[in-house]
Design a protein around this motif. Structure first.
Motif, mmCIF file in Angstrom:
data_model
loop_
_atom_site.group_PDB
_atom_site.id
_atom_site.type_symbol
_atom_site.label_atom_id
_atom_site.label_comp_id
_atom_site.label_asym_id
_atom_site.label_seq_id
_atom_site.Cartn_x
_atom_site.Cartn_y
_atom_site.Cartn_z
ATOM 1 N N ASP A 110 0.840 -1.220 0.000
ATOM 2 C CA ASP A 110 0.000 0.000 0.000
ATOM 3 C C ASP A 110 0.864 1.255 0.000
ATOM 4 O O ASP A 110 0.632 2.194 -0.757
ATOM 5 C CB ASP A 110 -0.822 0.078 1.302
ATOM 6 N N ASN A 111 1.849 1.248 0.873
ATOM 7 C CA ASN A 111 2.703 2.425 1.066
ATOM 8 C C ASN A 111 3.435 2.793 -0.218
ATOM 9 O O ASN A 111 3.503 3.955 -0.615
ATOM 10 C CB ASN A 111 3.705 2.111 2.187
ATOM 11 N N LEU A 112 3.971 1.776 -0.900
ATOM 12 C CA LEU A 112 4.791 2.052 -2.086
ATOM 13 C C LEU A 112 3.953 2.364 -3.319
ATOM 14 O O LEU A 112 4.412 3.032 -4.244
ATOM 15 C CB LEU A 112 5.712 0.860 -2.368
ATOM 16 N N SER B 249 1.761 9.699 -3.021
ATOM 17 C CA SER B 249 1.298 10.987 -2.455
ATOM 18 C C SER B 249 1.808 11.165 -1.033
ATOM 19 O O SER B 249 1.959 12.294 -0.567
ATOM 20 C CB SER B 249 -0.226 11.051 -2.395
ATOM 21 N N HIS B 250 2.044 10.061 -0.358
ATOM 22 C CA HIS B 250 2.486 10.177 1.043
ATOM 23 C C HIS B 250 3.868 10.824 1.147
ATOM 24 O O HIS B 250 4.256 11.302 2.203
ATOM 25 C CB HIS B 250 2.443 8.814 1.744
ATOM 26 N N GLU B 251 4.602 10.869 0.027
ATOM 27 C CA GLU B 251 5.928 11.514 0.040
ATOM 28 C C GLU B 251 5.833 12.961 0.528
ATOM 29 O O GLU B 251 6.703 13.454 1.230
ATOM 30 C CB GLU B 251 6.537 11.527 -1.371
ATOM 31 N N LEU C 122 4.684 12.439 4.672
ATOM 32 C CA LEU C 122 5.568 11.657 5.545
ATOM 33 C C LEU C 122 7.036 11.965 5.271
ATOM 34 O O LEU C 122 7.875 11.870 6.155
ATOM 35 C CB LEU C 122 5.279 10.155 5.321
ATOM 36 N N HIS C 123 7.358 12.317 4.012
ATOM 37 C CA HIS C 123 8.765 12.527 3.644
ATOM 38 C C HIS C 123 9.035 13.964 3.186
ATOM 39 O O HIS C 123 9.936 14.201 2.387
ATOM 40 C CB HIS C 123 9.180 11.579 2.523
ATOM 41 N N GLY C 124 8.222 14.911 3.661
ATOM 42 C CA GLY C 124 8.445 16.328 3.309
ATOM 43 C C GLY C 124 9.863 16.713 3.725
ATOM 44 O O GLY C 124 10.351 16.286 4.767
ATOM 45 N N GLN D 214 11.334 6.483 8.082
ATOM 46 C CA GLN D 214 10.062 7.201 8.283
ATOM 47 C C GLN D 214 8.898 6.274 7.943
ATOM 48 O O GLN D 214 7.879 6.250 8.636
ATOM 49 C CB GLN D 214 10.021 8.460 7.397
ATOM 50 N N ASP D 215 9.070 5.487 6.876
ATOM 51 C CA ASP D 215 8.022 4.516 6.524
ATOM 52 C C ASP D 215 7.925 3.407 7.569
ATOM 53 O O ASP D 215 6.835 2.975 7.927
ATOM 54 C CB ASP D 215 8.313 3.895 5.148
ATOM 55 N N VAL D 216 9.087 2.926 8.037
ATOM 56 C CA VAL D 216 9.089 1.835 9.026
ATOM 57 C C VAL D 216 8.291 2.256 10.264
ATOM 58 O O VAL D 216 7.427 1.510 10.749
ATOM 59 C CB VAL D 216 10.538 1.449 9.426
HETATM 60 FE FE LIG Z 1 7.527 6.239 1.850
#
Ligand SMILES: [Fe+2]
Ligand code: FES
Length: 355
Positions: free
Chosen positions: A152-154, A158-160, A163-165, A298-300
């Motif tokens: 799902d995450n990969l 859009s989550h970049e 979560l990864h701003g 950050q994803d973990v």
């Molecule tokens: Fe990610």
């Protein structure tokens, strides 16, 4: 019924992880021990001695054979026991199962399911991982989350932005619509997002040296269940690929993930970043390794948290999905289909071999 498809190839390790020792790793609920013979062949056996179940991965290797660290049962590369203490005759049933393994593109793949059905031609490719035209940084993070959460995450980038701003995310990643295509026969989901005039995230401005706005393309190819490829193209804004010839005005980054279920609530997250520029620049290598590790962590953190939420929720909890989830929903459908197919093939194979 396990939640992962069987009769599939999964990434078990990086080639370089299997040297002259024993590597224990649980793949799809199977505790396995890996080693390399003197001739360079990779072997995978069940990580449990037939005698009193001692883990073979905590034992030792002698002349391409594993000598159990508890009482010395000795196994060859086929899993057959060839020596036991204080007796000459070895019981015929003294053997541990062996798994089919193949090395390709610097990855060690293991076939989980019926070993007779293993077909090497089905292993998906990622040739840049051992190409001289690319420099690769990589790592592996164990997740305390089910593998479907990583899929799902990969599948949704859009989550970049959130979560990864400050690393890989900029507003355009969340704002630009995506296109999704599914190849049902090959079990591949394609998700693309092409940004024509985007802010350059620090991850790319520092590694490529581009300053100013960029054309940023993200083309995802998810080969269910195990291999995820993100073809990333970065060029100054307005620079598109030429009609003919090499796309040499752009920088290319191949982000590759091996998504390997370990147990129902744990996943092996193999991450790799390959680039076709600044090949020998140690500083760029160090920067990409450190920064990508930060992004992965950050994803973990987020996925480990999500696993707890999902485990604790009531059955039939209804999620809300929107356009950005199209790719992830397609991936889920394919995984559900593959789980069912895996079970059917195993049942059919059993029916044929039953006495
Ligand atoms: Fe990610
Ligand atoms: S447990 Fe392995 S030899 Fe006894």
């Amino acid at each position: 019924m396990p939640s992962w498809p069987v009769n599939q190839w999964y990434v078990a390790a990086y080639s370089e992880e299997i040297g002259d020792g024993l590597l224990g790793r649980t793949i799809c609920g199977e505790p396995l021990v890996f080693y390399r013979t003197g001739e360079g062949e990779v072997v995978a056996l069940a990580d449990r001695c037939v005698h009193r179940r001692y883990p073979l991965s905590l034992s030792h290797l002698k002349d391409d054979q594993i000598v159990c660290g508890y009482h010395g049962f000795t196994y060859d590369k086929t899993g057959a026991c060839v020596a036991a203490p204080a007796q000459k005759r070895i019981p015929r049933t003294a053997r541990v199962p062996a798994w089919t393994v193949r090395e390709q593109d610097s990855l060690v793949w293991v076939w989980i399911g019926d070993q007779e059905l293993a077909d090497e031609a089905l292993i998906p490719r990622a040739p840049w991982l051992d190409s001289p035209d690319y420099t690769v940084v990589r790592g592996m993070e164990p997740l305390k989350a089910r593998y479907s959460l990583l899929v799902d995450n990969l599948m949704d980038l859009s989550h970049e932005t959130y979560l990864h701003g400050g690393y890989i995310g900029t507003p355009e990643v969340a704002e630009t619509p995506i296109t999704t295509e599914v190849d049902e026969d090959a079990n591949v989901v394609y998700v693309s997002r092409h940004m024509d005039d985007a802010e350059c995230p620090p991850f790319y401005s520092k590694s490529t040296g581009i300053d100013g706005r960029i054309t940023r393309w993200q083309d995802v190819e998810y080969h269910a269940p195990c291999l995820y490829l993100l073809h990333s193209r970065i060029a100054p804004a307005g620079v598109l690929p030429p009609e003919e010839g090499p796309d040499d005005k752009a920088f290319h980054v191949e982000v590759t993930y091996g998504i390997t279920p370990s147990t129902e609530h744990e996943t092996l997250d193999f991450w790799m970043v390959s680039r076709d520029f600044a090949l020998d620049d140690e500083e760029v290598t160090e920067f990409l390794a450190t920064n990508n590790h930060t992004v992965v962590m950050q994803d973990v953190v987020a996925l480990d948290l999500l696993e707890k939420v999902v485990e604790g929720e009531k059955e039939n909890y209804q999620e809300l999905s929107i356009n950005i989830d199209t790719g992830a929903l397609a991936a889920r459908r394919i995984l559900t289909k593959l789980v069912a197919q895996g079970e059917e093939r195993t049942a059919a194979a059993k029916a044929v071999t039953a006495p």
